[in-house]
Every structure is written in C-alpha cells, then in structure tokens.
Design an enzyme around this catalytic site. Structure first.
Site, PDB file in Angstrom:
ATOM      1  CG  ASP A   1      -2.097   0.910   1.102  1.00 34.36           C
ATOM      2  OD1 ASP A   1      -2.346   1.416  -0.007  1.00 34.36           O
ATOM      3  OD2 ASP A   1      -2.780   1.135   2.123  1.00 34.36           O
TER       4      ASP A   1
ATOM      5  CG  ASN B   1      -7.959  -2.162  -5.093  1.00 32.14           C
ATOM      6  OD1 ASN B   1      -7.044  -2.965  -4.902  1.00 32.14           O
ATOM      7  ND2 ASN B   1      -8.204  -1.183  -4.233  1.00 32.14           N
TER       8      ASN B   1
END
Ligand code: IPE
Ligand code: IPE
Ligand code: MG
Length: 246
Positions: free
Chosen positions: A26, A74
C-alpha cells in the site's frame, strides 16, 4: 590461492523461521503525490518494488511470498486507474516471467482472476502453467482477491459437496475449509506485512491470518526493498508465537 568452500546452506532452515510472508502493498498513490507525480507513476514504482522484494524473498529463503496487488474492492477506483494497473500487470508478466522461471519460481494467483480481461487471464494461466513444475519458492499474486469472496466461494463449494452426499455437514472442520480456499496449496501464513502506515487488513487473508504475526511499517510500498523485508523478518524472529498455549 585456494578459495575457501562456502558452506551449503541450501537445505538449512532460514534463521528467521518464516515460511510464508504476505504483503499488503500500500502507498503507491501517496508516494506519487509526495513527488507531485500522477498516481500511475506510483504504481510503476510499485512494480519495481515487487521485483526487488521478490528477489529478496528468494535470497532470504522464504517458501512463499504472497502479494496483494488488486482487491475485489479496487474496482471502485476510476476506470483509468484500473486500466493502468491491468496494463502494468500485463507488462510485468511479459517482462519478468522468463527471469522467474529461470530462478525456479512457481507463480500462483489467488483471487477471482477470471473476471479480468480474457487475454490477461490467458497470460496468467500460461505463466502459472509454465512455472508449475519448478521447485523454487512460490510467488502468489492476489488479483481481484477478497477474503470474504474467498470464504463465500469456499462455503458454496462445501455446501455443494454436502448437498450431493459427498460429505456430512458435521464432519466439516478447519481442514475442509482450508482445502476450499484459494490458498489451499500455500504454506501456513507466518507474517503479514502492510506498508504505508495503514493498520487494517482491507479484506485480505482473513482466515489465513488467524495466527499470523502482523507487521505495520510507515514505508510507502515503492520505497520497500530487501532491507525492509529483512527488518520485518528480524522483528518476526523476536515474536513469541504462543497459538493460545503457554
Ligand atoms: C496500493 O497503493 C496499490 C493498490 C491498491 C493497487 P494505493 O494505490 O492504494 O496507494 P495509496 O493508498 O492511495 O497511497
Ligand atoms: C489494499 O489497499 C489493497 C491492495 C494493496 C491491493 P487499498 O489501498 O485498496 O486499501 P484501503 O482502501 O485503504 O482499505
Ligand atoms: Mg491504498
């Protein structure tokens, strides 16, 4: 001058004792933002980090490295960003498959990757098939992966087996669930790393993380490297894993 023979460490267990490390990669967007670059530049730099860390995982003697690359959530991102990520995945397979194969890596994919574009699905299946006979470490890429989806799918598969009388409901235990998950042929998860300072699992390996050690670092994914992985493994080595015992 005689050179001293190096000891053969190939069969020795690595000192950190971890077999399977998973990483929630991330911080690509924030890395780009800090540099006033578009988010796509952060994702490109993130691919470089994947290359570095995959090599380091092999050097550090890991049996399996699982990388969370695209979650089932996502898809909520702008279509242009999703397209950038899929393009990077395609180029990554094209550019790196030969090296992985030459190094004996076995590529795996976890997640519902069949929902990706058909030509990408074919590339993934070719990469997995080409490396399936290798005996080196596994690199598992989580694509369109969501732990809740994975569990729903496992429950459906088990329920179907029960409905046709293959198994009795009261014989269903953790082993049957393990076997119905995407991770059935991966070693048990030892260490789960998340970069970028966020301290949540974001629907990643919820079942598998039951007794994994968790490690959070502020390093943004594009800055993560072999040293950072070694530091996480050093921290892991100091943990006292009790599994509920003493
Ligand atoms: C991780 O970086 C990559 C993916 C989720 C695909 P992000 O894109 O989430 O980066 P941040 O969290 O916005 O910084
Ligand atoms: C998790 O990161 C998914 C991946 C790293 C692929 P996100 O950036 O999507 O997670 P949230 O939205 O911050 O929870
Ligand atoms: Mg993020």
């Amino acid at each position: 001058m005689a050179t001293q023979a190096k000891p053969d460490l190939s069969s020795a267990a690595p000192p950190h004792g971890a077999r399977h490390v998973a990483i929630i990669m991330d911080g690509n967007g924030r890395w780009a933002k800090k540099r006033l670059l578009p988010r796509a530049a952060g994702h490109r730099a993130g691919v470089e980090a994947v290359r570095r860390v995959a090599r380091a995982a092999q050097d550090l003697g890991l049996e399996c490295l699982t990388l969370y690359a695209f979650s089932s959530e996502n898809w909520k991102r702008p279509a242009s960003e999703v397209a950038d990520l899929m393009g990077l995945l395609r180029r990554f397979i094209e550019a790196d498959l030969d090296e992985f194969h030459a190094n004996g890596v076995r590529l795996k994919v976890i997640g519902d990757y069949h929902a990706l574009e058909p030509s990408l699905v074919a590339m993934i299946e070719n990469a997995v098939a080409r490396t399936s006979g290798n005996s080196g470490p596994m690199i598992a890429i989580a694509l369109n992966y969501g732990a809740q989806d994975e569990m729903v799918r496992a429950v459906q598969r088990i329920a179907q087996r029960a409905a046709c009388g293959e198994i009795m409901p009261d014989t269903i235990g953790p082993a049957e669930i393990d076997a119905a998950l995407y991770t059935a042929d991966l070693p048990p998860l030892d260490l789960l790393i998340r970069t970028s300072g966020e301290q949540r699992l974001s629907n990643f390996m919820l079942w598998q993380a039951a007794y994994a050690e968790l490690y959070f670092t502020d390093i943004l994914w594009p800055d993560f490297d072999g040293r950072a992985l070694a530091a996480a493994l050093d921290a892991f080595r100091m943990r006292d894993r009790r599994f509920g015992g003493l």
